[in-house]
Design a protein around this motif. Structure first.
Motif, PDB file in Angstrom:
ATOM      1  N   ILE A 119      21.264  30.568 -68.211  1.00 31.07           N
ATOM      2  CA  ILE A 119      22.631  30.098 -67.978  1.00 31.07           C
ATOM      3  C   ILE A 119      22.828  29.781 -66.498  1.00 31.07           C
ATOM      4  CG2 ILE A 119      25.074  30.635 -68.267  1.00 31.07           C
ATOM      5  CD1 ILE A 119      23.444  30.506 -70.890  1.00 31.07           C
ATOM      6  N   PRO A 120      23.231  28.547 -66.147  1.00 31.94           N
ATOM      7  CA  PRO A 120      23.502  28.221 -64.744  1.00 31.94           C
ATOM      8  C   PRO A 120      24.849  28.778 -64.286  1.00 31.94           C
ATOM      9  CG  PRO A 120      23.843  26.288 -66.133  1.00 31.94           C
ATOM     10  CD  PRO A 120      23.327  27.377 -67.027  1.00 31.94           C
ATOM     11  N   ILE A 121      24.862  29.413 -63.106  1.00 27.39           N
ATOM     12  CA  ILE A 121      26.094  29.942 -62.523  1.00 27.39           C
ATOM     13  C   ILE A 121      26.140  29.552 -61.046  1.00 27.39           C
ATOM     14  CG2 ILE A 121      26.118  31.881 -64.141  1.00 27.39           C
ATOM     15  CD1 ILE A 121      25.191  33.677 -61.828  1.00 27.39           C
ATOM     16  N   ASN A 122      27.267  29.801 -60.390  1.00 32.87           N
ATOM     17  CA  ASN A 122      27.389  29.528 -58.963  1.00 32.87           C
ATOM     18  C   ASN A 122      26.303  30.278 -58.196  1.00 32.87           C
ATOM     19  OD1 ASN A 122      28.362  29.947 -56.122  1.00 32.87           O
ATOM     20  ND2 ASN A 122      30.056  28.710 -56.861  1.00 32.87           N
ATOM     21  N   LYS A 123      25.617  29.577 -57.310  1.00 27.71           N
ATOM     22  CA  LYS A 123      24.464  30.162 -56.627  1.00 27.71           C
ATOM     23  C   LYS A 123      24.845  31.288 -55.673  1.00 27.71           C
ATOM     24  CE  LYS A 123      24.443  26.551 -53.042  1.00 27.71           C
ATOM     25  NZ  LYS A 123      24.742  27.423 -51.877  1.00 27.71           N
ATOM     26  N   ASP A 124      26.140  31.412 -55.302  1.00 30.70           N
ATOM     27  CA  ASP A 124      26.569  32.431 -54.343  1.00 30.70           C
ATOM     28  C   ASP A 124      27.082  33.712 -54.999  1.00 30.70           C
ATOM     29  OD1 ASP A 124      26.086  30.853 -51.979  1.00 30.70           O
ATOM     30  OD2 ASP A 124      27.813  29.638 -52.573  1.00 30.70           O
ATOM     31  N   ILE A 125      27.076  33.759 -56.325  1.00 29.10           N
ATOM     32  CA  ILE A 125      27.550  34.963 -57.012  1.00 29.10           C
ATOM     33  C   ILE A 125      26.578  36.120 -56.799  1.00 29.10           C
ATOM     34  CG2 ILE A 125      27.932  35.967 -59.313  1.00 29.10           C
ATOM     35  CD1 ILE A 125      29.057  33.266 -60.181  1.00 29.10           C
ATOM     36  N   ASN A 126      27.143  37.304 -56.533  1.00 26.28           N
ATOM     37  CA  ASN A 126      26.323  38.519 -56.456  1.00 26.28           C
ATOM     38  C   ASN A 126      26.037  38.988 -57.878  1.00 26.28           C
ATOM     39  OD1 ASN A 126      25.118  40.984 -56.064  1.00 26.28           O
ATOM     40  ND2 ASN A 126      26.804  41.867 -54.880  1.00 26.28           N
ATOM     41  N   ILE A 127      24.866  38.668 -58.365  1.00 28.72           N
ATOM     42  CA  ILE A 127      24.538  38.911 -59.760  1.00 28.72           C
ATOM     43  C   ILE A 127      24.419  40.401 -60.080  1.00 28.72           C
ATOM     44  CG2 ILE A 127      22.026  38.838 -59.526  1.00 28.72           C
ATOM     45  CD1 ILE A 127      24.105  37.112 -62.258  1.00 28.72           C
ATOM     46  N   LEU A 162      29.833  15.371 -66.409  1.00 28.15           N
ATOM     47  CA  LEU A 162      30.242  14.827 -65.103  1.00 28.15           C
ATOM     48  C   LEU A 162      29.206  13.874 -64.526  1.00 28.15           C
ATOM     49  CD1 LEU A 162      31.678  18.078 -63.448  1.00 28.15           C
ATOM     50  CD2 LEU A 162      32.928  16.271 -64.659  1.00 28.15           C
ATOM     51  N   LYS A 163      28.008  13.875 -65.116  1.00 27.02           N
ATOM     52  CA  LYS A 163      26.904  13.009 -64.677  1.00 27.02           C
ATOM     53  C   LYS A 163      26.542  13.257 -63.206  1.00 27.02           C
ATOM     54  CE  LYS A 163      28.107   9.405 -68.026  1.00 27.02           C
ATOM     55  NZ  LYS A 163      27.304  10.075 -69.054  1.00 27.02           N
ATOM     56  N   VAL A 164      26.400  14.538 -62.874  1.00 31.19           N
ATOM     57  CA  VAL A 164      26.013  14.934 -61.519  1.00 31.19           C
ATOM     58  C   VAL A 164      25.016  16.080 -61.600  1.00 31.19           C
ATOM     59  CG1 VAL A 164      28.195  14.224 -60.446  1.00 31.19           C
ATOM     60  CG2 VAL A 164      27.949  16.559 -61.330  1.00 31.19           C
ATOM     61  N   TYR A 165      24.251  16.250 -60.520  1.00 34.66           N
ATOM     62  CA  TYR A 165      23.384  17.411 -60.370  1.00 34.66           C
ATOM     63  C   TYR A 165      24.087  18.431 -59.484  1.00 34.66           C
ATOM     64  CZ  TYR A 165      19.274  15.167 -62.425  1.00 34.66           C
ATOM     65  OH  TYR A 165      18.390  14.569 -63.290  1.00 34.66           O
ATOM     66  N   ASN A 166      24.028  19.710 -59.863  1.00 35.42           N
ATOM     67  CA  ASN A 166      24.596  20.781 -59.065  1.00 35.42           C
ATOM     68  C   ASN A 166      23.534  21.842 -58.827  1.00 35.42           C
ATOM     69  OD1 ASN A 166      27.440  19.926 -58.932  1.00 35.42           O
ATOM     70  ND2 ASN A 166      27.426  20.277 -61.144  1.00 35.42           N
ATOM     71  N   GLU A 167      23.539  22.407 -57.625  1.00 36.09           N
ATOM     72  CA  GLU A 167      22.606  23.486 -57.325  1.00 36.09           C
ATOM     73  C   GLU A 167      23.161  24.780 -57.906  1.00 36.09           C
ATOM     74  OE1 GLU A 167      21.806  24.937 -53.210  1.00 36.09           O
ATOM     75  OE2 GLU A 167      19.832  24.035 -53.566  1.00 36.09           O
ATOM     76  N   LYS A 168      22.421  25.397 -58.807  1.00 37.43           N
ATOM     77  CA  LYS A 168      22.897  26.574 -59.529  1.00 37.43           C
ATOM     78  C   LYS A 168      21.839  27.676 -59.529  1.00 37.43           C
ATOM     79  CE  LYS A 168      26.809  24.855 -61.321  1.00 37.43           C
ATOM     80  NZ  LYS A 168      28.138  25.480 -61.175  1.00 37.43           N
ATOM     81  N   ARG A 169      22.315  28.909 -59.679  1.00 33.45           N
ATOM     82  CA  ARG A 169      21.427  30.028 -59.950  1.00 33.45           C
ATOM     83  C   ARG A 169      21.268  30.128 -61.464  1.00 33.45           C
ATOM     84  NH1 ARG A 169      19.818  34.248 -57.113  1.00 33.45           N
ATOM     85  NH2 ARG A 169      21.372  33.914 -55.501  1.00 33.45           N
ATOM     86  N   GLY A 211      36.223  38.715 -63.831  1.00 35.22           N
ATOM     87  CA  GLY A 211      35.923  37.428 -63.216  1.00 35.22           C
ATOM     88  C   GLY A 211      34.662  36.896 -63.860  1.00 35.22           C
ATOM     89  N   SER A 212      34.716  35.658 -64.330  1.00 34.78           N
ATOM     90  CA  SER A 212      33.629  35.112 -65.145  1.00 34.78           C
ATOM     91  C   SER A 212      32.716  34.195 -64.345  1.00 34.78           C
ATOM     92  CB  SER A 212      34.217  34.342 -66.336  1.00 34.78           C
ATOM     93  OG  SER A 212      33.195  33.727 -67.088  1.00 34.78           O
ATOM     94  N   ALA A 213      31.417  34.385 -64.553  1.00 38.30           N
ATOM     95  CA  ALA A 213      30.419  33.464 -64.007  1.00 38.30           C
ATOM     96  C   ALA A 213      30.157  32.317 -64.978  1.00 38.30           C
ATOM     97  CB  ALA A 213      29.121  34.212 -63.730  1.00 38.30           C
TER      98      ALA A 213
END
Length: 333
Positions: free
Chosen positions: A149-157, A201-208, A123-125
């Motif tokens: 590298i920005p990834i989904n903030k809820d991933i268990n790193i 996409l011209k948006v801001y996303n909250e990332k880890r 499974g890729s981050a």
């Protein structure tokens, strides 16, 4: 006389009735859907290439170094005199950096960079490809590139490792990438959650933000293993389409905030697709996608969401699909 009148009246009524029915029938409009055109692509693999993300190009001074930022927010900080040629001599002058960011299932299909390791299903981050040249000649990092590298903030790193891509080409120059786990563990800052701008996409996303040292150029993937020895393999068959010249099956996974996209192997003896040696956890919701192409170059597709229970799933409800709709389908995953 009365009987004649009755007979004539009946005949006149019948004539008018059938005339009315005939008139009504001529007013019925039947709508027919146009037949789907054959695919414009000789193979499914050539179609997938249309979903390949753009290659971004940057230029830095080899002596000065610089900062590279991709459209999806991936950043690479390059120190002065990082790059050397194949003789180990530091490179001066202009260094061309190319970057491909892969963040969704369609881009995985387009690059051939799905989530298959040499020893399992991943499974890729996030995944990317970065390379450097000087005057058209490949150059190499002599010291680590600082990647963020920005990834989904809820991933268990804690479960994520760095994997390097091994590229293979078949006779049609179709690219397939399998992943090998790096011996060096990803080092990250657990508190580095930021708003990252996606310029596509011209948006801001909250990332880890995962930060680590990148020692070699090429394909890189931040992954966790999905394998579960106590689970079940994925298996499926198909029928109902004649003159099939090519067939492929994929599983799409979206567990633990990680994206998995894996191509099932086909056993020509068993007439069955499967995940071979690799099991996935029991009860996981898994999207199986089967694609067929016939001798007339028409493409058929069926997808099915299963709850992983070890059954062999049979695909029989295929529908023709156009190139445009197939592209839209993958981009909507």
């Amino acid at each position: 006389m009365k009987n004649k009148i009755k007979i004539i009246a009946i005949l006149l009524f019948m004539e008018s009735f059938f005339h009315a029915c005939k008139k009504d029938r001529t007013n019925v409009v039947y709508e027919s859907k146009p037949a789907i055109q054959s695919s414009n692509y000789a193979t499914l693999a050539s179609f997938y290439k249309t979903m390949r993300p753009q290659t971004q190009t940057f230029e830095i001074d080899g002596s000065a170094g610089g900062l590279i930022r991709g459209n999806r927010g991936m950043e690479f900080r390059i120190a002065p005199n990082t790059f050397v040629n194949n003789q180990g001599i530091p490179v001066t002058g202009k260094v061309k950096i190319t970057l491909i960011e892969v963040t969704n299932y369609a881009e995985m299909m387009g690059t051939g960079a799905r989530t298959e390791a040499i020893d399992g299903i991943l499974g890729s981050a996030a995944m990317f490809n970065i390379n450097a040249t000087n005057n058209g000649v490949i150059v190499y990092p002599s010291m680590p590139i600082k990647a963020a590298i920005p990834i989904n903030k809820d991933i268990n790193i804690n479960n994520v490792n760095n994997f390097t891509g091994v590229v293979t080409l078949n006779n049609n120059n179709d690219t397939t990438i399998k992943w090998v786990k790096d011996s060096i563990k990803v080092v990250y800052n657990a508190d580095s959650i930021n708003r990252v701008y996606d310029s596509l996409l011209k948006v801001y996303n909250e990332k880890r933000i995962v930060k680590f040292d990148l020692y070699v150029c090429g394909w890189c993937n931040l992954d966790a293993y999905y394998n579960d020895p106590s689970g079940f393999p994925i298996k499926c068959t198909f029928s109902g389409i004649s003159d099939v010249v090519s067939s492929e099956a994929y599983i799409k996974l979206n567990e633990q905030y990680l994206k998995g996209f894996y191509r099932l192997e086909y056993d020509d003896v068993k007439k069955q697709f499967s995940s071979t040696y690799y099991n996935l956890p029991s009860g996981w919701k898994i999207n199986i996608i089967v694609l067929l192409k016939d001798k007339n170059k028409k493409v058929y597709m069926q997808d099915m969401v299963i709850s992983n229970d070890g059954k062999v799933y049979d695909f029989t409800q295929f529908a023709e699909i156009s190139d445009a709709n197939l592209e839209s389908y993958f981009k909507s995953l």
